[in-house]
Design an enzyme around this catalytic site. Structure first.
Site, PDB file in Angstrom:
ATOM      1  N   ASN A  53       0.568  -1.593  -0.254  1.00  0.00           N
ATOM      2  CA  ASN A  53       0.135   0.185   0.000  1.00  0.00           C
ATOM      3  C   ASN A  53       0.824   1.119   0.391  1.00  0.00           C
ATOM      4  OD1 ASN A  53       0.628   1.095   2.760  1.00  0.00           O
ATOM      5  ND2 ASN A  53       0.101  -0.544   3.754  1.00  0.00           N
ATOM      6  N   LYS A 180      -0.398  -0.178  16.583  1.00  0.00           N
ATOM      7  CA  LYS A 180       0.290   1.270  16.216  1.00  0.00           C
ATOM      8  C   LYS A 180      -1.238   2.099  16.012  1.00  0.00           C
ATOM      9  CE  LYS A 180       2.896   1.329  11.839  1.00  0.00           C
ATOM     10  NZ  LYS A 180       3.465   1.324  11.022  1.00  0.00           N
ATOM     11  N   LYS A 182      -1.535   6.074  14.297  1.00  0.00           N
ATOM     12  CA  LYS A 182      -1.656   7.506  13.719  1.00  0.00           C
ATOM     13  C   LYS A 182      -0.862   8.454  14.300  1.00  0.00           C
ATOM     14  CE  LYS A 182      -1.232   5.087   9.479  1.00  0.00           C
ATOM     15  NZ  LYS A 182       0.648   5.157   9.285  1.00  0.00           N
ATOM     16  N   ASP A 211       2.923   6.416  14.815  1.00  0.00           N
ATOM     17  CA  ASP A 211       2.965   6.655  13.280  1.00  0.00           C
ATOM     18  C   ASP A 211       2.903   8.155  12.932  1.00  0.00           C
ATOM     19  OD1 ASP A 211       4.092   6.782  10.369  1.00  0.00           O
ATOM     20  OD2 ASP A 211       2.844   4.893   9.914  1.00  0.00           O
ATOM     21  N   GLU A 237       7.348   6.467  14.740  1.00  0.00           N
ATOM     22  CA  GLU A 237       7.640   6.181  13.676  1.00  0.00           C
ATOM     23  C   GLU A 237       7.656   7.624  13.229  1.00  0.00           C
ATOM     24  OE1 GLU A 237       5.962   3.095  11.905  1.00  0.00           O
ATOM     25  OE2 GLU A 237       5.650   3.463   9.711  1.00  0.00           O
ATOM     26  N   GLU A 263       9.923   3.373   5.652  1.00  0.00           N
ATOM     27  CA  GLU A 263       9.552   2.574   4.509  1.00  0.00           C
ATOM     28  C   GLU A 263       9.261   2.894   3.536  1.00  0.00           C
ATOM     29  OE1 GLU A 263       5.656   3.659   7.188  1.00  0.00           O
ATOM     30  OE2 GLU A 263       5.091   3.962   5.689  1.00  0.00           O
ATOM     31  N   ASP A 290      11.581  -1.821   3.112  1.00  0.00           N
ATOM     32  CA  ASP A 290       9.758  -2.807   2.834  1.00  0.00           C
ATOM     33  C   ASP A 290      10.544  -3.461   0.657  1.00  0.00           C
ATOM     34  OD1 ASP A 290       7.787  -4.129   1.662  1.00  0.00           O
ATOM     35  OD2 ASP A 290       6.367  -2.482   2.454  1.00  0.00           O
ATOM     36  N   HIS A 320       7.931  -2.187   6.756  1.00  0.00           N
ATOM     37  CA  HIS A 320       6.702  -1.934   6.954  1.00  0.00           C
ATOM     38  C   HIS A 320       5.963  -2.654   5.116  1.00  0.00           C
ATOM     39  CE1 HIS A 320       4.064   0.502   3.440  1.00  0.00           C
ATOM     40  NE2 HIS A 320       3.599   0.718   4.575  1.00  0.00           N
ATOM     41  N   GLU A 339       5.397  -6.098  10.027  1.00  0.00           N
ATOM     42  CA  GLU A 339       3.954  -5.283  10.096  1.00  0.00           C
ATOM     43  C   GLU A 339       2.667  -6.130   9.608  1.00  0.00           C
ATOM     44  OE1 GLU A 339       4.054  -1.358   7.509  1.00  0.00           O
ATOM     45  OE2 GLU A 339       2.419  -1.267   9.054  1.00  0.00           O
TER      46      GLU A 339
HETATM   47  O1  LIG Z   1      -0.370   4.410   6.741  1.00  0.00           O
HETATM   48  C1  LIG Z   1       0.382   4.333   5.916  1.00  0.00           C
HETATM   49  O2  LIG Z   1       1.761   4.602   4.700  1.00  0.00           O
HETATM   50  C2  LIG Z   1       1.288   2.927   6.165  1.00  0.00           C
HETATM   51  C3  LIG Z   1       2.475   3.111   7.207  1.00  0.00           C
HETATM   52  O3  LIG Z   1       2.782   4.281   7.170  1.00  0.00           O
HETATM   53  C4  LIG Z   1       2.574   2.138   8.144  1.00  0.00           C
HETATM   54  O4  LIG Z   1       1.847   1.074   7.660  1.00  0.00           O
HETATM   55  O5  LIG Z   1       3.907   2.190   9.024  1.00  0.00           O
HETATM   56 MG   LIG Z   2       4.641   4.438   8.782  1.00  0.00          MG
END
Ligand SMILES: O=C([O-])CC(=O)C(=O)O
Ligand SMILES: [Mg+2]
Length: 387
Positions: A53, A180, A182, A211, A237, A263, A290, A320, A339
């Site tokens: 992704n 995890k 955001k 993150d 992160e 990542e 990744d 990642h 992950e």
């Molecule tokens: O939200 C994303 O782009 C994915 C991401 O950073 C992660 O899985 O660490």
């Molecule tokens: Mg990330």
């Protein structure tokens, strides 16, 4: 042996979630099938791959450059001494007439095809990829138990703290001990409230990662570092821009607990710059390169060699992407884990059917190749491409 055909298709993995930098409302990926002239039980052996992704489908680059180079090469020039497809030779063929640097332009397309090549090779050898990797690049021993953590905690229209807690609780109920969420898509005060609400539901031995997806300038990254220091987080992160090594290096003066990044570094050389200039600490920090975005496993092997030269253990790598390719690399080459997105990007994420998460570990089953055939929803999409 030879490759008969390589097919690719762009597939939607859209969802209304948002991190601090992007939403996923139009997210896609490329699915690739490498169809070989080898057979097992009367059926052609096909290797499959897809990109993680975050970077969208890669079909045009594949069609214009990388697939023609493979298909125009002499079939024998792609084989190893055993007469089996050699991923390193396929990689060199894809990279012909490509200049150094600027890796993100093509690293995802090449990495996706590379995944399918490794899947085909391990199936031809009739071994799980993790066993093939341990045999070829290690001492033959594998560690079937792989650490996994649950990634989620996205911003989502109308999502409140109760829903965030319910999401995290459902990961804990499914066997994860590390989760995890955001940050960086709201104010620091709001993010602290969200973090504290998740911490309030964690039990003994359960931990949280946060993150920021590269959102912060240096002052904001430091302000978060100071505020986050009071929590015993598993990691902080991608605070700043992935290529801002100085920002990352400055942060170590403000944040003693573990940090994670990598990542969005798409080559051994970019990873090496992080190690050289990013102030990352081999005794506590985590590296998230990744392979499915970064030129594949052929390049990841170079990155692991570079890390060893710089005194880093592969056990500091938790990639990642949440795909089975990195699970195999973890089990075969001693990474620290992988992950996982229990509820997102399906059917591409996750584990073979029946694999259970226990205390944040999975145990790799014996499936030839990467193991896609063990995940029924995923292999159905893959077979639809190769049929
Ligand atoms: O939200 C994303 O782009 C994915 C991401 O950073 C992660 O899985 O660490
Ligand atoms: Mg990330």
């Amino acid at each position: 042996m030879k490759i008969l055909e390589i097919r690719e298709k762009t597939v939607p993995i859209a969802s209304p979630i948002r991190n601090a930098y992007i939403d996923f409302s139009k997210m896609t990926l490329s699915l690739v099938a490498v169809i070989t002239d080898q057979t097992r039980d009367g059926k052609p052996i096909v290797g499959y791959g897809f990109n993680s992704n975050g970077r969208y489908g890669q079909g045009q680059l594949m069609r214009e450059r990388f697939l023609p180079r493979i298909m125009e090469a002499q079939a024998d020039s792609l084989l190893d001494t055993r007469g089996v497809l050699d991923p390193h030779k396929v990689w060199d063929t894809m990279f012909r007439n490509e200049k150094p640097g600027g890796h993100g332009e093509r690293s995802v397309a090449i990495g996706t095809i590379d995944m399918a090549v490794w899947d085909a090779v391990a199936k031809i050898e009739n071994k799980p990829l993790f066993q093939l990797l341990a045999d070829r690049y290690g001492d033959g021993t594998v560690n079937r138990k792989v650490f996994v953590y649950a990634a989620g905690g996205y911003y989502y229209p109308g999502k409140d703290d109760e829903q965030l807690k319910a999401e995290m609780r459902s990961y804990l109920d499914r066997g994860y001990a590390v989760v995890k969420m955001k940050i960086g898509g709201a104010s620091l005060a709001e993010d602290q409230r969200r973090i504290e609400s998740v911490l309030s539901i964690l039990g003994p031995g359960q931990r949280l990662c946060v993150d920021a997806n590269g959102r912060f300038d240096v002052d904001t990254a430091i302000a978060y570092a100071k505020a986050l220091s009071q929590y015993d987080l598993f990691w902080y992160e991608e605070a700043g821009d992935p290529l801002d090594y100085e920002l990352q290096a400055i942060l170590r003066s403000y944040y003693r607990n573990p940090m994670a990044t990598g990542e969005n570094l798409f080559s051994m050389q970019d990873a090496r710059n992080l190690i050289r200039y990013g102030g990352m600490r081999p005794d506590r920090d985590w590296l998230q390169f990744d392979c499915a975005l970064a030129y594949g496993l052929v390049e990841y092997l170079r990155t692991l060699a570079m890390l060893r030269q710089h005194g880093w253990s592969p056990a500091r790598c938790i990639p990642h992407g949440g795909h089975q390719m990195s699970l195999n690399i973890a089990a075969g080459l001693g990474l620290g884990g992988n992950e996982s997105y229990p509820d997102l990007f399906q059917p591409f994420g996750g584990f073979p059917d029946g694999v259970k998460v226990e205390n944040s570990y999975v145990t790799m089953p014996d499936l030839p190749g990467i193991g896609f055939e063990g995940k029924s929803d995923l292999i159905a999409q893959m077979r639809a491409l190769s049929a």
